[in-house]
Design an enzyme around this catalytic site. Structure first.
Site, PDB file in Angstrom:
ATOM      1  N   ARG A 107       8.133-109.703 -77.834  1.00 50.21           N
ATOM      2  CA  ARG A 107       9.427-110.383 -77.816  1.00 50.21           C
ATOM      3  C   ARG A 107       9.929-110.772 -79.212  1.00 50.21           C
ATOM      4  O   ARG A 107      10.147-111.930 -79.520  1.00 50.21           O
ATOM      5  CB  ARG A 107       9.387-111.617 -76.911  1.00 50.21           C
ATOM      6  CG  ARG A 107       8.764-111.440 -75.560  1.00 50.21           C
ATOM      7  CD  ARG A 107       9.461-110.443 -74.652  1.00 50.21           C
ATOM      8  NE  ARG A 107      10.796-110.786 -74.266  1.00 50.21           N
ATOM      9  CZ  ARG A 107      11.113-111.518 -73.195  1.00 50.21           C
ATOM     10  NH1 ARG A 107      10.164-111.993 -72.436  1.00 50.21           N
ATOM     11  NH2 ARG A 107      12.370-111.778 -72.900  1.00 50.21           N
ATOM     12  N   ASP A 165      13.891-105.636 -65.009  1.00 50.62           N
ATOM     13  CA  ASP A 165      13.564-106.823 -64.197  1.00 50.62           C
ATOM     14  C   ASP A 165      13.371-106.491 -62.719  1.00 50.62           C
ATOM     15  O   ASP A 165      12.990-107.363 -61.942  1.00 50.62           O
ATOM     16  CB  ASP A 165      14.652-107.902 -64.343  1.00 50.62           C
ATOM     17  CG  ASP A 165      14.683-108.460 -65.743  1.00 50.62           C
ATOM     18  OD1 ASP A 165      15.663-109.142 -66.090  1.00 50.62           O
ATOM     19  OD2 ASP A 165      13.754-108.182 -66.515  1.00 50.62           O
ATOM     20  N   ARG A 201      10.439-120.213 -61.997  1.00 47.62           N
ATOM     21  CA  ARG A 201      11.302-120.113 -63.186  1.00 47.62           C
ATOM     22  C   ARG A 201      12.593-119.386 -62.850  1.00 47.62           C
ATOM     23  O   ARG A 201      13.638-119.670 -63.437  1.00 47.62           O
ATOM     24  CB  ARG A 201      10.569-119.348 -64.310  1.00 47.62           C
ATOM     25  CG  ARG A 201       9.431-120.077 -64.968  1.00 47.62           C
ATOM     26  CD  ARG A 201       8.976-119.330 -66.192  1.00 47.62           C
ATOM     27  NE  ARG A 201      10.150-118.867 -66.915  1.00 47.62           N
ATOM     28  CZ  ARG A 201      10.214-117.698 -67.566  1.00 47.62           C
ATOM     29  NH1 ARG A 201       9.179-116.890 -67.588  1.00 47.62           N
ATOM     30  NH2 ARG A 201      11.299-117.341 -68.210  1.00 47.62           N
ATOM     31  N   LYS A 230      20.177-116.633 -63.253  1.00 46.88           N
ATOM     32  CA  LYS A 230      19.389-117.283 -64.312  1.00 46.88           C
ATOM     33  C   LYS A 230      19.798-116.730 -65.668  1.00 46.88           C
ATOM     34  O   LYS A 230      20.025-117.487 -66.609  1.00 46.88           O
ATOM     35  CB  LYS A 230      17.903-117.013 -64.091  1.00 46.88           C
ATOM     36  CG  LYS A 230      17.019-117.351 -65.280  1.00 46.88           C
ATOM     37  CD  LYS A 230      15.552-117.109 -65.023  1.00 46.88           C
ATOM     38  CE  LYS A 230      15.110-115.715 -65.311  1.00 46.88           C
ATOM     39  NZ  LYS A 230      14.864-115.417 -66.734  1.00 46.88           N
ATOM     40  N   ASN A 231      19.920-115.416 -65.760  1.00 49.09           N
ATOM     41  CA  ASN A 231      20.138-114.803 -67.077  1.00 49.09           C
ATOM     42  C   ASN A 231      21.580-114.873 -67.550  1.00 49.09           C
ATOM     43  O   ASN A 231      21.874-114.525 -68.687  1.00 49.09           O
ATOM     44  CB  ASN A 231      19.625-113.364 -67.082  1.00 49.09           C
ATOM     45  CG  ASN A 231      18.106-113.329 -66.977  1.00 49.09           C
ATOM     46  OD1 ASN A 231      17.437-114.363 -67.081  1.00 49.09           O
ATOM     47  ND2 ASN A 231      17.552-112.157 -66.729  1.00 49.09           N
ATOM     48  N   CYS A 267       5.056-113.083 -74.838  1.00 53.17           N
ATOM     49  CA  CYS A 267       4.612-113.462 -73.499  1.00 53.17           C
ATOM     50  C   CYS A 267       3.859-112.254 -72.934  1.00 53.17           C
ATOM     51  O   CYS A 267       3.690-111.242 -73.595  1.00 53.17           O
ATOM     52  CB  CYS A 267       5.799-113.849 -72.622  1.00 53.17           C
ATOM     53  SG  CYS A 267       6.976-112.523 -72.436  1.00 53.17           S
TER      54      CYS A 267
HETATM   55  C1  EPZ Z   1      16.807-110.652 -71.430  1.00 51.59           C
HETATM   56  O1  EPZ Z   1      15.743-110.949 -72.303  1.00 51.59           O
HETATM   57  C2  EPZ Z   1      16.408-111.220 -70.072  1.00 51.59           C
HETATM   58  N1  EPZ Z   1      16.193-112.659 -70.175  1.00 51.59           N
HETATM   59  C3  EPZ Z   1      15.131-110.544 -69.573  1.00 51.59           C
HETATM   60  O2  EPZ Z   1      14.878-111.041 -68.261  1.00 51.59           O
HETATM   61  C4  EPZ Z   1      15.371-109.038 -69.486  1.00 51.59           C
HETATM   62  O3  EPZ Z   1      14.176-108.397 -69.067  1.00 51.59           O
HETATM   63  C5  EPZ Z   1      15.795-108.520 -70.868  1.00 51.59           C
HETATM   64  O4  EPZ Z   1      16.987-109.229 -71.310  1.00 51.59           O
HETATM   65  C6  EPZ Z   1      16.105-107.027 -70.855  1.00 51.59           C
HETATM   66  O5  EPZ Z   1      17.093-106.765 -69.906  1.00 51.59           O
HETATM   67  C7  EPZ Z   1      17.263-113.490 -70.243  1.00 51.59           C
HETATM   68  O6  EPZ Z   1      18.395-113.062 -70.234  1.00 51.59           O
HETATM   69  C8  EPZ Z   1      16.969-114.963 -70.295  1.00 51.59           C
HETATM   70  P1  EPZ Z   1      16.037-108.130 -75.037  1.00 51.59           P
HETATM   71  P2  EPZ Z   1      15.914-110.689 -73.893  1.00 51.59           P
HETATM   72  O7  EPZ Z   1      16.286-108.827 -76.310  1.00 51.59           O
HETATM   73  O8  EPZ Z   1      17.332-110.786 -74.280  1.00 51.59           O
HETATM   74  C9  EPZ Z   1      13.387-105.753 -78.064  1.00 51.59           C
HETATM   75  C10 EPZ Z   1      13.597-111.925 -66.521  1.00 51.59           C
HETATM   76  O9  EPZ Z   1      12.626-111.465 -65.879  1.00 51.59           O
HETATM   77  N2  EPZ Z   1      13.939-106.654 -79.070  1.00 51.59           N
HETATM   78  O10 EPZ Z   1      17.179-107.423 -74.375  1.00 51.59           O
HETATM   79  O11 EPZ Z   1      14.927-111.542 -74.579  1.00 51.59           O
HETATM   80  C11 EPZ Z   1      12.468-106.464 -77.090  1.00 51.59           C
HETATM   81  O12 EPZ Z   1      11.143-106.537 -77.616  1.00 51.59           O
HETATM   82  C12 EPZ Z   1      13.642-111.761 -68.018  1.00 51.59           C
HETATM   83  O13 EPZ Z   1      14.586-112.521 -66.006  1.00 51.59           O
HETATM   84  C13 EPZ Z   1      13.678-106.393 -80.418  1.00 51.59           C
HETATM   85  O14 EPZ Z   1      12.989-105.425 -80.760  1.00 51.59           O
HETATM   86  O15 EPZ Z   1      15.442-109.174 -73.989  1.00 51.59           O
HETATM   87  C14 EPZ Z   1      12.541-105.587 -75.879  1.00 51.59           C
HETATM   88  O16 EPZ Z   1      11.647-104.495 -76.048  1.00 51.59           O
HETATM   89  C15 EPZ Z   1      12.420-111.047 -68.569  1.00 51.59           C
HETATM   90  N3  EPZ Z   1      14.185-107.227 -81.359  1.00 51.59           N
HETATM   91  C16 EPZ Z   1      13.976-105.063 -75.894  1.00 51.59           C
HETATM   92  O17 EPZ Z   1      14.440-105.272 -77.232  1.00 51.59           O
HETATM   93  C17 EPZ Z   1      14.967-108.308 -81.021  1.00 51.59           C
HETATM   94  O18 EPZ Z   1      15.431-109.027 -81.933  1.00 51.59           O
HETATM   95  C18 EPZ Z   1      14.917-105.767 -74.949  1.00 51.59           C
HETATM   96  O19 EPZ Z   1      14.800-107.150 -75.214  1.00 51.59           O
HETATM   97  C19 EPZ Z   1      15.220-108.553 -79.647  1.00 51.59           C
HETATM   98  C20 EPZ Z   1      14.709-107.712 -78.700  1.00 51.59           C
END
Ligand code: EPZ
Length: 420
Positions: A120, A306, A398, A22-23, A115
């Site tokens: 996020r 995850d 999902r 998915k990711n 969420c």
């Molecule tokens: C990806 O989300 C995955 N989703 C998530 O999987 C996964 O948990 C996450 O990466 C971390 O590995 C997809 O790939 C579709 P991040 P993403 O930006 O990219 C902070 C699942 O269950 N952050 O790496 O949205 C954020 O708040 C899902 O399959 C900022 O502060 O996650 C978090 O604490 C859930 N500012 C951390 O970084 C930003 O601009 C990691 O988030 C962006 C993120």
């Protein structure tokens, strides 16, 4: 809303085939916006998130056809602003920002809501796009980005909890068509970023260093179509491995990539799993006694957030106390209270969950709250005695392709109860 009815206590036995990731597929679908030519993506999982992303691409004017796991996309005529409200429903679609900016020189998307697992934010996405020369403004719940031209730069993408996965994807995609060289520092190293880079390179992009914290992109004038097979889903594989151990079964997990699961398999072994590497994947069974484990979630290649909920379900079965610390998201313990309805003893101390395992788990009605929490409740229900009803399994749909059918083939007593 559908629910799962589970009769626990049956060891999972047999073989399961892991679906496409998915990711990985979501950013790759967004990357098809970078060319007017036809792209073919294979091993696409039948997930509601893939359906959402297809709807967004169609709303932008792309032709999207999904047949038997093969997706064909042709974004020849992109028509301005699409149905961006879908972004509020699916955070993953934020990664259309970079490609639209690179292709159309502007994009407008609804601010993705938070969420249950966290607020996020997207500040790092916007910081990176500004670094490439984009103007960014927000009004009325929308973000608008505009750039007559994108210019390669060094952009630092590290945040308070480390790199951002989709932020890295957004900047990587935008940089492929920027003028000059872009260096992404503190880039996410997840396998899904490597897979996206492989797809972009097949489209003609010039990328070095994907999978490392420093990715160098040399912009090109245009990209062409490509044909790409998506990697398998490491989190689905890890989920089935945890279920095999929790039910003391023996499961051959075809498509599981050992190299994508090093941290997960390390903790599964520590918890009581027996893991055998095979050519097509991994064979997972369980030792007699389960041991408590201490886990802290980290950016790749550390233990993945995850898989945190799934491991908490397993920790409930071990004799002893496990400490599970969530360092990536600020509120990713929604599954703890539901696990307690099944008999678990869990207390939350700040970013850590203290799991006092070993108490017998018995079935009860529980509520899914998010994708991976739902998976944890299914694992716990499979291991518990008696009946467990997991409600709101739309969360599960999902990110898991017909999980109940795959579990039924492994002998689980599980059925989907469809409710209108
Ligand atoms: C990806 O989300 C995955 N989703 C998530 O999987 C996964 O948990 C996450 O990466 C971390 O590995 C997809 O790939 C579709 P991040 P993403 O930006 O990219 C902070 C699942 O269950 N952050 O790496 O949205 C954020 O708040 C899902 O399959 C900022 O502060 O996650 C978090 O604490 C859930 N500012 C951390 O970084 C930003 O601009 C990691 O988030 C962006 C993120």
């Amino acid at each position: 809303m559908d629910s799962f009815l589970i009769e626990g206590g049956v060891p999972l036995r047999g073989e399961v085939i892991i679906s496409g990731s998915k990711n990985a597929v979501l950013p790759i679908m967004a990357a098809t916006l970078l060319t007017a030519e036809r792209c073919v993506i294979r091993r696409v999982p039948a997930l509601t998130d893939v359906g959402y992303m297809s709807k967004i691409l169609r709303s932008l004017g792309a032709e999207v056809i999904l047949e038997d796991g093969t997706l064909t996309v042709r974004a020849a005529q992109l028509s301005g602003f699409g149905d961006y409200d879908l972004i509020r429903k699916m955070r993953g679609s934020i990664c259309i920002l970079g490609p639209l900016l690179a292709r159309l020189h502007e994009a407008r998307v609804s601010l993705p809501g938070g969420c249950v697992i966290g607020t996020r934010p997207i500040d790092l996405h916007l910081k990176g796009l500004r670094g490439l020369g984009a103007e960014v403004d927000t009004e009325g719940g929308y973000i608008r980005v505009h750039a007559a031209k994108l210019t390669g730069q060094m952009v630092f993408m590290g945040g308070r909890t480390g790199p951002t996965v989709l932020g890295t994807a957004n900047i990587l995609m935008a940089a492929t068509l920027a003028e000059g060289v872009t260096v992404i520092e503190s880039a996410a190293c997840e396998p899904e970023i490597i897979d996206l880079a492989h797809f972009l390179i097949a489209m003609g992009a010039k990328i070095v260093g994907a999978g490392s914290p420093t990715i160098t992109v040399t912009g090109v004038p245009a990209l062409h179509g490509a044909d790409h097979e998506v990697i398998t889903d490491r989190i689905e594989a890890g989920t089935f491995a945890a279920a095999a151990v929790a039910t003391r079964g023996e499961v051959m997990i075809h498509g599981a990539r050992h190299d994508h699961l090093v941290a997960v398999l390390d903790k599964l072994r520590e918890a009581g799993g027996e893991i055998v590497y095979c050519a097509s994947g991994i064979k997972v069974s369980a030792r007699a006694d389960f041991k408590p484990v201490d886990i802290t979630t980290m950016p790749y290649s550390g233990f993945p957030t995850d898989m945190q909920a799934q491991m908490m379900a397993l920790a409930c079965l071990a004799n002893g106390t496990s400490i599970i610390t969530e360092r990536i998201f600020e509120s990713r313990f929604m599954h703890a209270s539901e696990l307690m309805r099944l008999g678990a003893d869990i207390s939350i101390e700040g970013a850590s969950a203290i799991v006092k395992g070993g108490r017998p788990m018995s079935g009860a009605p529980v509520m899914a709250s998010d994708l991976r929490a739902s998976a944890a409740l299914v694992i716990a229900g499979l291991a518990a005695s008696g009946k467990t009803q997991v409600n709101r399994v739309y969360h599960l749909d999902r990110g898991y392709e017909r999980m109940e059918l795959k579990l039924q083939k492994l002998g689980a007593r599980i059925q989907r109860v469809e409710e209108e």
